[in-house]
Design a protein around this motif. Structure first.
Motif, short mmCIF file in Angstrom:
data_model
loop_
_atom_site.label_atom_id
_atom_site.label_comp_id
_atom_site.label_asym_id
_atom_site.label_seq_id
_atom_site.Cartn_x
_atom_site.Cartn_y
_atom_site.Cartn_z
N MET A 1 -59.37 32.54 26.04
CA MET A 1 -60.47 32.01 25.23
C MET A 1 -61.07 30.80 25.95
O MET A 1 -60.35 29.98 26.50
N SER B 1 -55.99 29.78 22.38
CA SER B 1 -56.44 30.93 21.61
C SER B 1 -56.09 30.76 20.14
O SER B 1 -55.30 29.88 19.76
N GLU C 1 -61.73 37.34 12.72
CA GLU C 1 -61.94 36.80 14.06
C GLU C 1 -63.14 37.51 14.67
O GLU C 1 -63.25 38.73 14.58
N ASP D 1 -65.60 38.07 18.10
CA ASP D 1 -65.96 37.90 19.51
C ASP D 1 -67.42 37.45 19.54
O ASP D 1 -68.32 38.22 19.17
N GLY E 1 -71.86 38.24 16.44
CA GLY E 1 -70.94 38.90 17.35
C GLY E 1 -70.28 40.09 16.68
O GLY E 1 -70.80 40.62 15.69
N SER F 1 -63.28 41.23 15.83
CA SER F 1 -62.19 41.71 16.67
C SER F 1 -60.89 41.85 15.89
O SER F 1 -59.99 42.59 16.32
N THR G 1 -65.77 31.67 22.96
CA THR G 1 -65.78 33.13 23.09
C THR G 1 -65.26 33.81 21.84
O THR G 1 -65.58 34.97 21.58
N LYS G 2 -64.43 33.12 21.06
CA LYS G 2 -63.91 33.66 19.80
C LYS G 2 -63.93 32.58 18.74
O LYS G 2 -63.81 31.39 19.04
N GLY H 1 -71.47 36.03 24.97
CA GLY H 1 -70.86 37.31 25.31
C GLY H 1 -71.89 38.40 25.52
O GLY H 1 -73.09 38.16 25.58
#
Length: 321
Positions: A1, A18, A28, A30, A64, A67, A93-94, A320
Protein backbone atom coordinates in the motif's frame (compact mmCIF):
# COMPACT_ATOMS: atom_id res chain seq x y z
CA UNK A 1 0.00 0.00 0.00
CA UNK A 2 1.22 3.50 -0.83
CA UNK A 3 -0.01 6.91 0.32
CA UNK A 4 0.87 10.57 0.29
CA UNK A 5 2.83 11.50 3.42
CA UNK A 6 3.33 15.04 4.69
CA UNK A 7 7.07 15.55 5.24
CA UNK A 8 7.50 19.09 6.53
CA UNK A 9 6.62 21.42 3.66
CA UNK A 10 6.64 18.70 1.02
CA UNK A 11 4.49 15.72 0.05
CA UNK A 12 5.84 12.29 -0.85
CA UNK A 13 4.25 9.18 -2.36
CA UNK A 14 5.59 6.46 -0.05
CA UNK A 15 4.97 2.95 1.21
CA UNK A 16 2.74 2.80 4.27
CA UNK A 17 1.16 0.22 6.54
CA UNK A 18 -1.55 -1.89 4.96
CA UNK A 19 -5.07 -2.17 6.37
CA UNK A 20 -4.64 -4.90 8.99
CA UNK A 21 -8.18 -5.96 9.85
CA UNK A 22 -11.31 -4.73 8.13
CA UNK A 23 -14.08 -3.79 10.61
CA UNK A 24 -17.29 -5.74 10.14
CA UNK A 25 -19.27 -2.73 8.87
CA UNK A 26 -16.56 -1.42 6.51
CA UNK A 27 -15.51 -2.04 2.94
CA UNK A 28 -12.02 -1.80 1.47
CA UNK A 29 -11.66 0.11 -1.79
CA UNK A 30 -8.87 -0.02 -4.35
CA UNK A 31 -8.65 3.69 -5.09
CA UNK A 32 -8.63 4.84 -8.71
CA UNK A 33 -9.40 8.55 -8.26
CA UNK A 34 -9.45 10.99 -5.37
CA UNK A 35 -9.86 14.78 -5.26
CA UNK A 36 -8.35 17.91 -3.77
CA UNK A 37 -10.54 19.78 -1.28
CA UNK A 38 -9.73 22.94 0.65
CA UNK A 39 -9.87 20.87 3.83
CA UNK A 40 -6.81 19.00 2.51
CA UNK A 41 -4.95 22.29 2.16
CA UNK A 42 -5.92 23.29 5.69
CA UNK A 43 -4.88 19.91 7.12
CA UNK A 44 -1.55 20.10 5.32
CA UNK A 45 -1.02 23.58 6.79
CA UNK A 46 -1.63 22.21 10.29
CA UNK A 47 -4.82 24.14 11.00
CA UNK A 48 -7.42 21.41 10.40
CA UNK A 49 -6.40 18.16 12.09
CA UNK A 50 -8.41 15.02 11.36
CA UNK A 51 -11.07 14.07 13.93
CA UNK A 52 -10.04 11.60 16.66
CA UNK A 53 -9.61 8.11 15.25
CA UNK A 54 -9.53 9.22 11.61
CA UNK A 55 -6.67 8.54 9.22
CA UNK A 56 -4.05 11.26 9.08
CA UNK A 57 -3.69 10.67 5.32
CA UNK A 58 -5.20 13.45 3.21
CA UNK A 59 -8.26 12.87 1.02
CA UNK A 60 -11.98 13.14 1.77
CA UNK A 61 -13.47 11.26 -1.19
CA UNK A 62 -12.57 8.53 -3.65
CA UNK A 63 -13.87 6.38 -6.45
CA UNK A 64 -12.66 2.87 -7.13
CA UNK A 65 -13.47 -0.82 -6.85
CA UNK A 66 -14.34 -2.72 -3.71
CA UNK A 67 -11.60 -5.24 -2.88
CA UNK A 68 -13.05 -6.65 0.37
CA UNK A 69 -16.18 -6.37 2.50
CA UNK A 70 -16.63 -6.68 6.27
CA UNK A 71 -18.59 -9.56 7.72
CA UNK A 72 -21.67 -7.41 8.39
CA UNK A 73 -21.82 -5.78 4.94
CA UNK A 74 -24.55 -7.08 2.64
CA UNK A 75 -24.94 -4.17 0.23
CA UNK A 76 -21.66 -4.48 -1.71
CA UNK A 77 -19.47 -7.16 -3.23
CA UNK A 78 -15.83 -7.26 -4.32
CA UNK A 79 -15.47 -5.74 -7.76
CA UNK A 80 -18.32 -3.23 -7.37
CA UNK A 81 -17.49 0.23 -8.71
CA UNK A 82 -18.25 2.81 -6.04
CA UNK A 83 -17.61 6.30 -4.78
CA UNK A 84 -17.21 7.13 -1.10
CA UNK A 85 -17.23 9.98 1.38
CA UNK A 86 -14.24 9.73 3.75
CA UNK A 87 -13.05 11.26 6.99
CA UNK A 88 -9.52 10.90 5.63
CA UNK A 89 -7.30 8.44 3.79
CA UNK A 90 -8.13 9.11 0.15
CA UNK A 91 -4.62 9.89 -1.09
CA UNK A 92 -3.68 6.21 -0.99
CA UNK A 93 -3.92 3.05 -3.07
CA UNK A 94 -6.43 1.52 -0.63
CA UNK A 95 -8.87 2.88 1.93
CA UNK A 96 -11.26 1.33 4.46
CA UNK A 97 -14.56 3.16 4.94
CA UNK A 98 -17.89 2.49 6.66
CA UNK A 99 -20.24 0.94 4.10
CA UNK A 100 -22.93 3.54 4.81
CA UNK A 101 -20.60 6.22 3.39
CA UNK A 102 -20.27 4.35 0.09
CA UNK A 103 -22.58 4.48 -2.93
CA UNK A 104 -22.57 2.71 -6.30
CA UNK A 105 -21.42 5.07 -9.02
CA UNK A 106 -24.37 6.52 -10.96
CA UNK A 107 -25.36 4.40 -13.94
CA UNK A 108 -23.43 5.47 -17.02
CA UNK A 109 -20.72 7.27 -15.03
CA UNK A 110 -17.00 6.58 -15.22
CA UNK A 111 -14.94 6.27 -12.05
CA UNK A 112 -13.30 9.57 -12.97
CA UNK A 113 -16.60 11.42 -13.13
CA UNK A 114 -17.90 9.72 -9.97
CA UNK A 115 -14.86 10.87 -7.98
CA UNK A 116 -16.10 14.44 -8.25
CA UNK A 117 -19.38 13.68 -6.47
CA UNK A 118 -19.11 12.61 -2.81
CA UNK A 119 -17.69 15.51 -0.82
CA UNK A 120 -19.25 18.44 -2.67
CA UNK A 121 -22.65 16.94 -3.37
CA UNK A 122 -22.95 15.63 0.20
CA UNK A 123 -21.93 19.04 1.57
CA UNK A 124 -24.39 20.78 -0.74
CA UNK A 125 -27.31 18.55 0.25
CA UNK A 126 -26.48 18.70 3.97
CA UNK A 127 -26.39 22.48 4.08
CA UNK A 128 -29.20 23.32 1.66
CA UNK A 129 -31.81 20.81 2.74
CA UNK A 130 -30.87 19.66 6.23
CA UNK A 131 -29.21 22.63 7.94
CA UNK A 132 -31.09 25.42 6.14
CA UNK A 133 -34.20 23.27 5.51
CA UNK A 134 -34.87 25.13 2.26
CA UNK A 135 -38.41 25.14 0.95
CA UNK A 136 -39.29 25.40 -2.77
CA UNK A 137 -38.97 28.99 -3.96
CA UNK A 138 -36.63 30.14 -1.18
CA UNK A 139 -33.61 31.99 -2.50
CA UNK A 140 -29.90 31.29 -1.96
CA UNK A 141 -26.82 33.53 -1.88
CA UNK A 142 -23.71 31.49 -2.62
CA UNK A 143 -20.15 32.75 -2.17
CA UNK A 144 -17.08 31.21 -3.89
CA UNK A 145 -19.62 29.89 -6.35
CA UNK A 146 -17.23 28.51 -8.97
CA UNK A 147 -15.59 26.03 -6.60
CA UNK A 148 -16.32 22.33 -6.77
CA UNK A 149 -18.86 22.82 -4.01
CA UNK A 150 -20.33 25.94 -5.57
CA UNK A 151 -20.94 24.30 -8.93
CA UNK A 152 -22.74 21.44 -7.16
CA UNK A 153 -24.84 23.82 -5.03
CA UNK A 154 -26.02 25.84 -8.04
CA UNK A 155 -27.17 22.72 -9.87
CA UNK A 156 -28.89 21.04 -6.91
CA UNK A 157 -30.61 24.19 -5.68
CA UNK A 158 -31.83 25.08 -9.15
CA UNK A 159 -33.12 21.55 -9.73
CA UNK A 160 -35.14 21.72 -6.50
CA UNK A 161 -36.65 25.12 -7.19
CA UNK A 162 -34.33 27.40 -5.21
CA UNK A 163 -32.96 30.35 -7.22
CA UNK A 164 -29.25 31.11 -6.70
CA UNK A 165 -27.32 34.38 -6.62
CA UNK A 166 -23.61 33.57 -7.09
CA UNK A 167 -20.50 35.56 -6.20
CA UNK A 168 -17.02 34.77 -7.53
CA UNK A 169 -13.75 36.47 -8.39
CA UNK A 170 -13.79 36.84 -12.18
CA UNK A 171 -16.17 37.08 -15.10
CA UNK A 172 -15.27 33.74 -16.66
CA UNK A 173 -16.21 31.95 -13.44
CA UNK A 174 -19.44 33.92 -13.20
CA UNK A 175 -20.33 32.93 -16.77
CA UNK A 176 -19.93 29.29 -15.75
CA UNK A 177 -22.22 29.93 -12.77
CA UNK A 178 -24.86 31.44 -15.05
CA UNK A 179 -24.62 28.49 -17.42
CA UNK A 180 -25.18 26.14 -14.48
CA UNK A 181 -28.35 27.99 -13.49
CA UNK A 182 -27.46 30.99 -11.30
CA UNK A 183 -29.90 33.80 -12.12
CA UNK A 184 -27.96 36.52 -10.31
CA UNK A 185 -24.17 37.04 -10.18
CA UNK A 186 -21.64 39.47 -8.74
CA UNK A 187 -17.89 39.86 -9.14
CA UNK A 188 -16.47 40.31 -5.64
CA UNK A 189 -13.67 42.46 -7.10
CA UNK A 190 -16.33 45.10 -7.85
CA UNK A 191 -16.94 45.70 -4.13
CA UNK A 192 -19.86 44.85 -1.89
CA UNK A 193 -22.52 42.46 -3.18
CA UNK A 194 -25.24 43.96 -0.96
CA UNK A 195 -26.96 46.32 -3.41
CA UNK A 196 -26.90 43.77 -6.24
CA UNK A 197 -28.46 41.05 -4.08
CA UNK A 198 -31.11 43.44 -2.75
CA UNK A 199 -32.00 44.42 -6.33
CA UNK A 200 -32.28 40.71 -7.17
CA UNK A 201 -34.84 40.38 -4.40
CA UNK A 202 -32.87 39.38 -1.32
CA UNK A 203 -32.30 35.85 -0.06
CA UNK A 204 -33.57 33.36 2.49
CA UNK A 205 -30.28 31.56 2.95
CA UNK A 206 -26.57 32.32 2.56
CA UNK A 207 -24.01 29.54 2.09
CA UNK A 208 -20.81 31.20 3.25
CA UNK A 209 -17.33 29.62 3.13
CA UNK A 210 -15.71 33.02 3.80
CA UNK A 211 -16.81 34.28 7.21
CA UNK A 212 -14.99 37.38 8.49
CA UNK A 213 -16.45 40.63 7.23
CA UNK A 214 -18.87 38.80 4.93
CA UNK A 215 -21.15 37.84 7.83
CA UNK A 216 -22.41 41.35 8.48
CA UNK A 217 -22.88 41.89 4.74
CA UNK A 218 -24.80 38.60 4.54
CA UNK A 219 -27.18 39.87 7.21
CA UNK A 220 -28.05 42.94 5.16
CA UNK A 221 -29.52 40.88 2.31
CA UNK A 222 -31.21 38.21 4.41
CA UNK A 223 -34.98 38.11 4.70
CA UNK A 224 -36.93 37.52 7.92
CA UNK A 225 -36.30 34.02 9.28
CA UNK A 226 -33.21 33.81 7.05
CA UNK A 227 -30.31 31.46 7.67
CA UNK A 228 -26.57 31.96 7.24
CA UNK A 229 -24.78 28.62 7.00
CA UNK A 230 -21.08 29.15 7.74
CA UNK A 231 -18.94 26.40 6.22
CA UNK A 232 -15.47 27.98 6.03
CA UNK A 233 -13.21 30.74 7.26
CA UNK A 234 -11.42 32.00 4.13
CA UNK A 235 -12.01 35.57 5.32
CA UNK A 236 -11.07 35.03 8.96
CA UNK A 237 -12.55 33.48 12.09
CA UNK A 238 -13.80 36.68 13.74
CA UNK A 239 -16.78 38.73 12.56
CA UNK A 240 -19.05 41.56 13.63
CA UNK A 241 -22.68 40.52 13.89
CA UNK A 242 -25.62 42.93 14.04
CA UNK A 243 -27.45 41.35 16.95
CA UNK A 244 -30.30 43.84 16.65
CA UNK A 245 -30.96 42.79 13.07
CA UNK A 246 -30.62 39.14 14.05
CA UNK A 247 -33.19 39.61 16.81
CA UNK A 248 -35.74 41.64 14.87
CA UNK A 249 -35.58 39.49 11.71
CA UNK A 250 -35.17 36.17 13.54
CA UNK A 251 -31.95 35.39 11.68
CA UNK A 252 -30.01 32.22 12.39
CA UNK A 253 -26.21 31.85 12.07
CA UNK A 254 -25.36 28.15 11.83
CA UNK A 255 -21.88 26.66 11.80
CA UNK A 256 -21.65 23.48 9.73
CA UNK A 257 -18.95 20.94 8.95
CA UNK A 258 -19.39 17.50 7.39
CA UNK A 259 -16.10 15.81 8.25
CA UNK A 260 -16.52 15.70 12.03
CA UNK A 261 -20.07 14.31 11.95
CA UNK A 262 -20.82 10.79 13.09
CA UNK A 263 -20.82 7.83 10.72
CA UNK A 264 -24.60 7.61 11.18
CA UNK A 265 -25.02 11.28 10.17
CA UNK A 266 -22.85 10.83 7.09
CA UNK A 267 -24.79 7.70 6.19
CA UNK A 268 -28.07 9.63 6.32
CA UNK A 269 -26.63 12.33 4.05
CA UNK A 270 -25.40 9.73 1.57
CA UNK A 271 -28.75 7.94 1.50
CA UNK A 272 -30.50 11.27 0.92
CA UNK A 273 -28.16 11.84 -2.02
CA UNK A 274 -28.93 8.39 -3.40
CA UNK A 275 -32.68 9.00 -3.21
CA UNK A 276 -32.80 12.59 -4.39
CA UNK A 277 -29.69 13.41 -6.42
CA UNK A 278 -28.60 10.12 -8.02
CA UNK A 279 -31.67 10.08 -10.33
CA UNK A 280 -30.79 13.59 -11.54
CA UNK A 281 -27.18 12.53 -12.20
CA UNK A 282 -28.27 9.43 -14.10
CA UNK A 283 -30.71 11.49 -16.17
CA UNK A 284 -28.03 14.06 -17.01
CA UNK A 285 -30.00 16.91 -15.43
CA UNK A 286 -27.02 17.75 -13.23
CA UNK A 287 -23.43 16.58 -13.31
CA UNK A 288 -20.20 17.10 -11.40
CA UNK A 289 -17.97 19.73 -12.94
CA UNK A 290 -14.33 18.71 -13.32
CA UNK A 291 -11.72 21.45 -13.66
CA UNK A 292 -8.60 19.32 -14.18
CA UNK A 293 -6.94 15.99 -13.46
CA UNK A 294 -3.43 15.32 -12.19
CA UNK A 295 -1.42 12.14 -11.51
CA UNK A 296 -0.88 11.55 -7.80
CA UNK A 297 2.83 12.26 -8.34
CA UNK A 298 1.87 15.87 -9.12
CA UNK A 299 -0.21 16.38 -5.98
CA UNK A 300 1.88 19.44 -5.01
CA UNK A 301 0.98 21.18 -8.27
CA UNK A 302 -2.68 20.19 -7.97
CA UNK A 303 -2.95 21.60 -4.46
CA UNK A 304 -1.21 24.81 -5.52
CA UNK A 305 -3.76 25.14 -8.34
CA UNK A 306 -6.60 25.01 -5.81
CA UNK A 307 -4.82 27.28 -3.32
CA UNK A 308 -4.49 29.94 -6.03
CA UNK A 309 -8.26 29.79 -6.76
CA UNK A 310 -7.51 28.80 -10.34
CA UNK A 311 -10.04 25.99 -10.48
CA UNK A 312 -13.64 26.07 -11.66
CA UNK A 313 -15.09 22.82 -10.39
CA UNK A 314 -13.26 19.80 -8.98
CA UNK A 315 -9.56 19.00 -9.17
CA UNK A 316 -9.00 15.22 -9.34
CA UNK A 317 -5.96 13.04 -8.63
CA UNK A 318 -5.38 9.76 -10.51
CA UNK A 319 -4.08 6.89 -8.35
CA UNK A 320 -5.05 3.54 -9.90
CA UNK A 321 -6.34 2.05 -13.13
Amino acid sequence: MKAIKINGDSLAWEDCASIEELPADHVEIDVVWTAVNRADLSQRAGVYPPPPGASDILGLEVSGRISAVGKAVTTFNPGDEVCALLTGGGYATKVAVPAVQVLPIPKGFTLKKAAAIPEVFATAWLNLYQEADLKPGERVLLHAAASGLGTAVIQIATAFGNPVFATAGDEEKLEVCRNLGATGTWNRKDGSFVDAVKSWGGVDMVLDPVGGSYIQEDQKVLSADGRIILIGLLGGRFAEVDLGLMLMKRHRLIGSTLRSRSVADKGRVMQALYRNVWPLLVAGQIEPMIDSTWPIAQVEEAMAHVAANNNTGKVLLKIGE
